[in-house]
Write an enzyme that holds these catalytic residues in place. Sequence first.
Site: not given
Ligand code: ADP
Length: 337
Positions: A113, A200, A203
């Site tokens: 990050k 993956k 957001k």
């Molecule tokens: P993002 O990467 O979208 O900002 P976060 O890091 O805030 O997501 O993750 C929030 C929750 O959602 C966590 O528990 C994470 O493991 C799950 N999560 C995020 N992206 C995925 C994905 N593409 N597939 C499955 N689980 C996910």
Amino acid sequence: MKQKRVLSGVQPTGALHLGNWLGAIKNWVDLQHQHDTFFCVVDLHAITVPQDVKTLSENTLSTAAMYIACGIDPKKSSIFIQSHISAHCELCWILNCLTPINWMERMIQFKEKALKQGDNVSIGLFDYPVLMAADILLYQPDLVPVGEDQKQHLELARNIAQQRINSRFGKDKENLLKIPDALIMKQGAKVMSLNDGRNKMSKSDPNANSRITLLDPPDLILKKIKKAKTDQFIGLEFNNPDRPEADNLLNIYSILSNKSKEASYEECKEMGWGMFKPLLAELVIDSLKPIQSQYKELMDDKEGLGNIIKSGNEKANEISSLTLQKIKDAIGLINKL
Ligand code: ADP
Ligand code: TRP
């Protein structure tokens, strides 16, 4: 028998997407039936990187509403906002003073990050894992459901609790803090980007077409799925390392249709992309419909939503203030005179 306690949270950094739902919140919904569950909107974590003021406050409320729309039942689970419970920052400071900097320098997510932030890296971003440790340890949970990427942070929380609190300050082998276990979400529920099956869905991906948010209207869902990356092969299949997009889209199909992987493969193994994509789009649209309508109801009744959060906050406050007091006593911070 006393139910095991579960705590988790998501940052309000944008509209939740299919990955957040299938990889995280859907598991929470299942857990709430047999556990004492706490789900937090971690807005203090969100501000470790710059946020737009208005968007942050909107996202905080909408993330809480989305938890409920996805099936978190306020009668079974406590839904609360991290910044409303002052114990999180207080315990974070205490833990900061007990955590060696070299433990923090190993945190992989910070390095990733920080690179993205360029010259604008805050102390908060470096301290993110300690705040997360405070979030967790305050509630003395047994289990913390997190994605694979959060495993190192959970390990840090365990080490701080065991080596820096319990073994230093616990008298007569008393465990001041419970050592929680990570509950790593099933690999199968990892949803990948629509643009690249090796990354993956996230957001923070600058390309909005890479993800389907839980609030996307039907025509946008269809458009995004039609645009999703494909390959030159006919027929959908799992686990072909040369076809990550086929694996991802078939996986979403299998989860949302409640069909086994085998049954989904049998059904789609001869379908071309032109046939499969509209089928998948329709399934996604239908699966999101009830979530979207409940979300709208909740957001139209801000008072009702506020009351749900207030009652979650109260429960969270009750438990976290007890733990905080216990730790303050143990380390020698005197109580009010
Ligand atoms: P993002 O990467 O979208 O900002 P976060 O890091 O805030 O997501 O993750 C929030 C929750 O959602 C966590 O528990 C994470 O493991 C799950 N999560 C995020 N992206 C995925 C994905 N593409 N597939 C499955 N689980 C996910
Ligand atoms: N860091 C977590 C994530 O990005 C969110 C989080 C903050 C969290 N505090 C937590 C998750 C406490 C579980 C428990 O996914």
